[in-house]
Motif scaffolding. Structure first.
Motif: not given
Length: 162
Positions: A28-33, A39-45
């Motif tokens: 849940g948190l992984f996909n949310l981020l 594009e979540g807040p960490l889409h490139d990380q």
């Protein structure tokens, strides 16, 4: 022999149930981020997102395993058990990150399906096998004298045979 096998089966079912709760928190948190709103807040990380999601899942599963899954096994001090639990979860995280890193940066596969298969299917399966073995061996070791007795409050409530 039957008793031992039944105990292991019950332990595996409890391990799976607690792990399931941790899994839901993790993915849940992984996909949310990574993917919230496109594009979540960490889409490139993705590796940072996976590290954060596994950290949350680790905290949840430690409490569940200590209180329920392995409560019949030897209780080691939190000062030893908690660091060991985090160490083995860190190694399990390393397994998942390796799978995700290979998928993303070696095979050049990205996106929700590729990231979830590499991190949350392949990496999680391999990491879970490692975690179960390491928890039983070092974090919640077998009690050589049998199951851990109930806490004093529970013993006081038991009827005394006269």
């Amino acid at each position: 022999m039957w008793y031992r096998r039944d105990r292991v089966v019950r332990e595996l079912l409890k391990f799976g149930a607690v792990g399931g709760v941790g899994f839901i928190a993790d993915i849940g948190l992984f996909n949310l981020l990574l993917f919230a709103g496109g594009e979540g807040p960490l889409h490139d990380q993705p590796l940072v997102a996976k590290t954060l999601s596994v950290t949350l899942a680790t905290i949840i599963t430690y409490v569940g395993h200590r209180a329920w899954t392995f409560r019949h096994r030897t209780r080691i001090k939190h000062s030893r058990g908690y660091p060991l639990f985090f160490l083995f979860n860190g190694l399990g995280l390393g397994i998942a990150l390796s799978c995700l890193g290979i998928s993303r940066y070696v095979l050049d596969l990205s996106g929700p399906i590729a990231d979830n298969i590499s991190a949350n299917v392949v990496g999680l399966a391999l990491g879970t096998l490692f975690r179960y073995w390491s928890y039983r061996t070092w974090v919640f070791p077998a009690n050589p004298s049998g199951p851990v007795p109930p806490p004093p409050a529970a013993r006081e409530a038991e009827p005394v045979n006269a």
